[in-house]
Structures are given as C-alpha cells and as structure tokens.
Design a protein around this motif. Structure first.
Motif, PDB file in Angstrom:
ATOM      1  N   SER A   1     -18.819   0.824   6.442  1.00 42.15           N
ATOM      2  CA  SER A   1     -18.544   2.252   6.281  1.00 42.15           C
ATOM      3  C   SER A   1     -17.060   2.330   5.969  1.00 42.15           C
ATOM      4  CB  SER A   1     -18.879   3.033   7.548  1.00 42.15           C
ATOM      5  OG  SER A   1     -20.264   3.040   7.793  1.00 42.15           O
ATOM      6  N   MET A   2     -16.736   2.578   4.697  1.00 39.54           N
ATOM      7  CA  MET A   2     -15.345   2.506   4.224  1.00 39.54           C
ATOM      8  C   MET A   2     -14.714   3.883   4.094  1.00 39.54           C
ATOM      9  SD  MET A   2     -15.107  -0.221   1.152  1.00 39.54           S
ATOM     10  CE  MET A   2     -15.231  -1.973   1.404  1.00 39.54           C
ATOM     11  N   GLY A   3     -13.374   3.891   4.229  1.00 39.30           N
ATOM     12  CA  GLY A   3     -12.591   5.065   3.923  1.00 39.30           C
ATOM     13  C   GLY A   3     -12.725   6.170   4.970  1.00 39.30           C
ATOM     14  N   PRO A   4     -11.967   7.260   4.755  1.00 36.52           N
ATOM     15  CA  PRO A   4     -11.048   7.464   3.632  1.00 36.52           C
ATOM     16  C   PRO A   4      -9.805   6.582   3.753  1.00 36.52           C
ATOM     17  CG  PRO A   4     -10.867   9.264   5.197  1.00 36.52           C
ATOM     18  CD  PRO A   4     -11.996   8.415   5.676  1.00 36.52           C
ATOM     19  N   PHE A   5      -9.149   6.386   2.591  1.00 33.86           N
ATOM     20  CA  PHE A   5      -7.956   5.542   2.534  1.00 33.86           C
ATOM     21  C   PHE A   5      -6.719   6.409   2.315  1.00 33.86           C
ATOM     22  CE2 PHE A   5     -11.483   2.958   0.827  1.00 33.86           C
ATOM     23  CZ  PHE A   5     -11.494   1.955   1.782  1.00 33.86           C
ATOM     24  N   GLY A   6      -5.577   5.897   2.690  1.00 30.04           N
ATOM     25  CA  GLY A   6      -4.325   6.624   2.493  1.00 30.04           C
ATOM     26  C   GLY A   6      -3.515   6.050   1.351  1.00 30.04           C
ATOM     27  N   ASP A   7      -2.468   6.757   0.990  1.00 26.15           N
ATOM     28  CA  ASP A   7      -1.540   6.281  -0.046  1.00 26.15           C
ATOM     29  C   ASP A   7      -0.459   5.473   0.658  1.00 26.15           C
ATOM     30  OD1 ASP A   7      -0.153   5.829  -2.345  1.00 26.15           O
ATOM     31  OD2 ASP A   7       0.804   7.810  -2.391  1.00 26.15           O
ATOM     32  N   ASP A   8      -0.757   4.232   0.914  1.00 21.22           N
ATOM     33  CA  ASP A   8       0.104   3.377   1.723  1.00 21.22           C
ATOM     34  C   ASP A   8       0.112   2.002   1.088  1.00 21.22           C
ATOM     35  OD1 ASP A   8       0.379   1.303   4.063  1.00 21.22           O
ATOM     36  OD2 ASP A   8       1.172   3.170   4.885  1.00 21.22           O
ATOM     37  N   ARG A   9       1.190   1.240   1.280  1.00 23.19           N
ATOM     38  CA  ARG A   9       1.265  -0.095   0.677  1.00 23.19           C
ATOM     39  C   ARG A   9       0.145  -0.996   1.171  1.00 23.19           C
ATOM     40  NH1 ARG A   9       4.801  -0.065   4.926  1.00 23.19           N
ATOM     41  NH2 ARG A   9       4.933  -1.941   6.232  1.00 23.19           N
ATOM     42  N   ILE A  10      -0.301  -0.775   2.397  1.00 20.42           N
ATOM     43  CA  ILE A  10      -1.401  -1.584   2.931  1.00 20.42           C
ATOM     44  C   ILE A  10      -2.664  -1.360   2.119  1.00 20.42           C
ATOM     45  CG2 ILE A  10      -2.975  -1.793   4.914  1.00 20.42           C
ATOM     46  CD1 ILE A  10      -0.536  -1.476   6.719  1.00 20.42           C
ATOM     47  N   PHE A  11      -2.938  -0.127   1.756  1.00 16.93           N
ATOM     48  CA  PHE A  11      -4.156   0.148   0.999  1.00 16.93           C
ATOM     49  C   PHE A  11      -4.019  -0.237  -0.472  1.00 16.93           C
ATOM     50  CE2 PHE A  11      -4.682   3.060   4.656  1.00 16.93           C
ATOM     51  CZ  PHE A  11      -5.803   2.439   5.183  1.00 16.93           C
ATOM     52  N   ARG A  12      -2.793  -0.252  -0.990  1.00 16.04           N
ATOM     53  CA  ARG A  12      -2.598  -0.761  -2.357  1.00 16.04           C
ATOM     54  C   ARG A  12      -2.922  -2.261  -2.389  1.00 16.04           C
ATOM     55  NH1 ARG A  12       1.605   3.143  -2.191  1.00 16.04           N
ATOM     56  NH2 ARG A  12       3.198   1.639  -1.555  1.00 16.04           N
ATOM     57  N   ARG A  13      -2.536  -2.975  -1.331  1.00 15.57           N
ATOM     58  CA  ARG A  13      -2.890  -4.399  -1.241  1.00 15.57           C
ATOM     59  C   ARG A  13      -4.395  -4.570  -1.064  1.00 15.57           C
ATOM     60  NH1 ARG A  13       1.942  -5.315   2.974  1.00 15.57           N
ATOM     61  NH2 ARG A  13       3.636  -5.792   1.531  1.00 15.57           N
ATOM     62  N   LEU A  14      -4.983  -3.708  -0.236  1.00 18.86           N
ATOM     63  CA  LEU A  14      -6.433  -3.782  -0.036  1.00 18.86           C
ATOM     64  C   LEU A  14      -7.177  -3.539  -1.346  1.00 18.86           C
ATOM     65  CD1 LEU A  14      -8.900  -4.038   1.855  1.00 18.86           C
ATOM     66  CD2 LEU A  14      -8.713  -1.562   2.257  1.00 18.86           C
ATOM     67  N   ALA A  15      -6.678  -2.621  -2.159  1.00 13.84           N
ATOM     68  CA  ALA A  15      -7.325  -2.327  -3.444  1.00 13.84           C
ATOM     69  C   ALA A  15      -7.393  -3.571  -4.317  1.00 13.84           C
ATOM     70  CB  ALA A  15      -6.573  -1.203  -4.161  1.00 13.84           C
ATOM     71  N   ILE A  16      -6.312  -4.363  -4.324  1.00 14.53           N
ATOM     72  CA  ILE A  16      -6.293  -5.603  -5.109  1.00 14.53           C
ATOM     73  C   ILE A  16      -7.362  -6.570  -4.601  1.00 14.53           C
ATOM     74  CG2 ILE A  16      -4.898  -7.628  -5.695  1.00 14.53           C
ATOM     75  CD1 ILE A  16      -2.421  -5.776  -5.461  1.00 14.53           C
ATOM     76  N   ILE A  17      -7.477  -6.673  -3.279  1.00 16.54           N
ATOM     77  CA  ILE A  17      -8.494  -7.554  -2.671  1.00 16.54           C
ATOM     78  C   ILE A  17      -9.886  -7.104  -3.071  1.00 16.54           C
ATOM     79  CG2 ILE A  17      -9.469  -8.374  -0.489  1.00 16.54           C
ATOM     80  CD1 ILE A  17      -6.621  -9.390  -0.923  1.00 16.54           C
TER      81      ILE A  17
END
Length: 441
Positions: free
Chosen positions: A163-179
């Motif tokens: 069960s994913m999200g919601p996500f924030g505009d954070d460097r951690i989630f930018r890294r997660l997006a790449i993964i």
C-alpha cells in the motif's frame, strides 16, 4: 534458486504472516527447492521464534548503529547519512565480491555474511507492507541504501504487495522514484497505490495490482466447513468472539489522551454488549504479542481496555497473551465465531479461516480491504470512534452475520485467487526456462 526477502520484521506477527505467504508463493512459482533467506531488522531474535527460517542481518541498519555513522548523522542533521551508509555498504560489497582475500575491520561479521548471501542471490524481494509513504519517512530512508546496493549488484528489488503513498516532495522520495523505475516488478494492493506510484515515477509499466499475499493462506475447506456448521447451528454453545487491539498514538485532532480513551472505551463497550446481550465469550488475542523483545505488545493494550469493563462482565473476558507463529495462530482463530480487529493482518487471517470481521481502521489499507468486500458500512476509523455509536454498530454487525459472512467468504476466495495470480506473474518474468509455462500454439 536463492531468493532474499529483505527488510522484514518477523517480530511483528502480521509481517511474519506476510513472509509465510511470500515463501509459499515463491516456492509455488519456482519449485520447492528454492532457498528463501530473510534479511530481518532483528535477525537474532527472529531466529529464536522462527527457527525453521534462515535469517541474515539488514546490512544498512547494522551499519547505522555504529558510533561513527551516528556521529555523522548528528553533525550533518541527517543530510549525509544515506551517502555514508551507501558508501560503506558498496565498499564492503565490492570487497566481498572481488577481494575476498582482503582483511578489513568487521570481516567475518554479520554484515559480511549477509552481503555474501546477497551476492549469491538470484532474486531480491522487498517485503510486502505499508512502509513506502510520507507517513513512514524514516522507514523509507532506512531502506534506500539496501535498494541502491541491490541495483549495484545488478539485482534491482522486486516489491511484493504494497500500500504505497502518498509521497512528498523530498530528496528521499526522489531517490525512491529512481529505485522504483528500475524495479522489474512492483505489486500493489489497490489502484490508489498505483496512482501514487505513477505520480512519483511517471510510469506504471512495471506495476501489477494483486491482493495482499497473505490471502494465499485462505483455507477453502475450513470456510466450507464453517458454512455448513452455521447452517446446522450450534445449540447450547456460547458464541466466541476474538478481539484484536493494538497500541496507537495518532488520533488526529483529538490528541493522544482523548483519542486513546475513546478507543479503549469503545472496544470495552462492544465487549460488554457481546457478553451481556449476545451471551458471548470474548478473548483478546492478536498478531503482535508474547515477544518481549518487540516494541509492541497488543495484550498490554487489551489489559488497558479491561479497566473500562463492568465487574460482572470480566469473568467472560480473557486476555490471551501467548505468542503464536502464523500456523498456530490460524488454528486458534478457528475457535471463534467472529472477530473485532484493529490490525489489518489479524483481519486477513480471520477472513482466511472464514471468520467474519468488524474492522477498526487506523490506516486506509484496512478500509480499502473492506470496501473491496462490499462491507464498507461496517468500517470504523480509530480517530473517529465513539463508544455509543460503536456499540450500536457491533449490535448491527452481530444481527447481520448471515449476509456479512456470505460477502466475506465470497470476497475472500476472490482475493485468494488474486493473490495466487502472483505465481503466474513471477513465473512469466523470472522463472528459469525449465519452469516457464509452456507456450500454447
């Protein structure tokens, strides 16, 4: 094949049920000889309670405990923690892979042993759960170095039912997006999670929607047996009701003190009604209990609820604080005629045995589950719960057992089929040639 299921938390009984189901799915897909290794948050304690499984440490979590990393984290306010841990993990992985003769601090330790397992693995699976969201930011940060290391090894992780999200505009989630973009397969429980993932990554080609993996533990024979017994009736026996509660602190605008009191009073009022009006025996039993090394013990919350019960009701209410693994807990659940559950995987385990459930939802994942069963009218949210209205809901739920059980049984079997479809997805994408389904010409 060797498969690592990483970032597990076996001391949480719901997570342990996920791993039992995950192992069953993996062995059905790839054969009984597949070796499944669990990288757990507390591998030594997990091995004590689940000796039949193989455990290794969670490498980045182990490194994070070091004095040097904690000092860097404090001095940089967390800004360099990911880079430091990632660098150490990758350096150690390189040594284990190419320079095994080189001696270095910690050689032969838990991290080195774990990395050897990762190097030898054919597939890496990130466990199913509800840990990829802005609500669990620390949990996401904890896992990122693991995922980055998996990609370094050329084995980007498969994500089991999330069960994913919601996500924030954070460097951690930018890294997660790449993964997530590099993952060969992401399994989500619902369309909301897929939408959140698409918003984060801009891509859904690697995402499949399937039911929670624990539904593969559904026992259709037990459900049919229960159905036949309910038609025949059980004269002379008092109904038996399970109640699963859990510690909780987020009650929104109500605040902790008022919210917790309302929650405990509501459950107590429901238990009292079941004893006084339905003639039931009530047992508090849950997935997370009986392990002193774990930070949660649901039976402690149950004892707090008991303080609100009238004296004449307490003789019909039992707090069961015994630890049970998944299989023994399922057998315990067979004893009950209904259940009031806060933890989602206690809900699912009850449904898997044909036991109708009244849910108390602390996250949207539970509400989504009961909406899929067409039982949304029986949903209560923990931050909105009130003693009087919840008691009234319990009465209506008990009176509506026939229609509720039919919807539950039918819906559970559909969810089981959905969860089992994961086997075909895995075979088609990852099985060796000899295990691939035959092509029909």
């Amino acid at each position: 094949m060797k498969i690592i299921v990483e970032t597990t938390v076996f001391l949480n009984g719901g997570d342990a049920a996920i791993q039992v189901a995950t192992k069953r799915i993996l062995r059905t897909a790839f054969g009984d000889n597949v070796e499944v290794v669990f990288a757990d948050m507390d591998e030594k304690v997990a091995a004590k309670y689940y000796p039949e499984s193989k455990f290794i440490c969670f490498p980045s979590a182990q490194i994070r405990k070091s004095i040097a990393v904690r000092l860097v984290n404090r001095l940089t306010k967390g800004r360099l923690e990911f880079k430091v841990i990632y660098s150490i993990v990758i350096a150690m992985t390189f040594v284990e892979r190419y320079l095994r003769w080189l001696k270095y601090l910690g050689y032969g330790g838990a991290v080195a042993r774990a990395l050897r397992e990762y190097i030898a693995a054919d597939l890496i699976v990130s466990t199913g759960g509800t840990y990829l969201s802005k609500k669990h930011l620390g949990s996401v940060a904890l896992r990122l170095p693991e995922y980055a290391r998996d990609i370094y090894l050329g084995k980007p992780p498969i994500f089991f039912t999330q069960s994913m999200g919601p996500f924030g505009d954070d460097r951690i989630f930018r890294r997660l997006a790449i993964i997530l973009r590099k993952s060969p397969l992401i399994l989500v429980r619902d369309q909301k999670s897929m939408a959140f993932a698409k918003e984060l990554t801009g891509y859904t080609g690697n995402i499949e929607t399937v039911a929670d993996s624990v539904f593969v533990l559904t026992d259709q024979n037990q459900i049919e047996k229960r159905r036949a017994a309910s038609r025949a009736g059980t004269p002379g026996r008092r109904p038996r009701i399970a109640v699963s509660v859990r510690p909780w602190a987020d009650f929104g605008e109500r605040g902790l003190e008022v919210g917790r009191a309302k929650y405990h009073q509501s459950v107590a009022r429901a238990a009292a009604w079941l004893v006084e009006e339905a003639g039931a025996e009530v047992t508090f039993v849950s997935t997370c209990q009986g392990i002193p090394e774990y930070r949660f013990n649901d039976s402690d919350t149950a004892r707090d609820v008991l303080k609100y019960l009238p004296d004449h009701v307490r003789d019909s209410v039992v707090v069961d604080s015994q630890f049970r693994n998944t299989e023994t807990l399922l057998r315990k659940i067979d004893e009950f005629d209904g259940a009031i559950c806060t933890r989602m995987h206690m809900c699912i385990l009850c449904l898997c045995r044909g036991v109708p459930v009244l849910p108390i939802c602390y996250e949207r994942k539970t509400a989504d589950l009961f909406q899929s069963l067409d039982l949304q009218e029986y949903i209560t949210f923990i931050d909105k719960i009130e003693p009087d209205s919840f008691r009234a809901l319990v009465e209506r739920w008990w009176q509506d057992q026939e229609s509720i059980t039919e919807k539950s049984w039918r819906g559970t079997l559909e969810l089981r089929d959905s969860a089992q479809s994961t086997v075909g997805i895995l075979k088609n994408r990852f099985a060796p040639v000899e295990l691939q389904p035959e092509t029909v010409s």
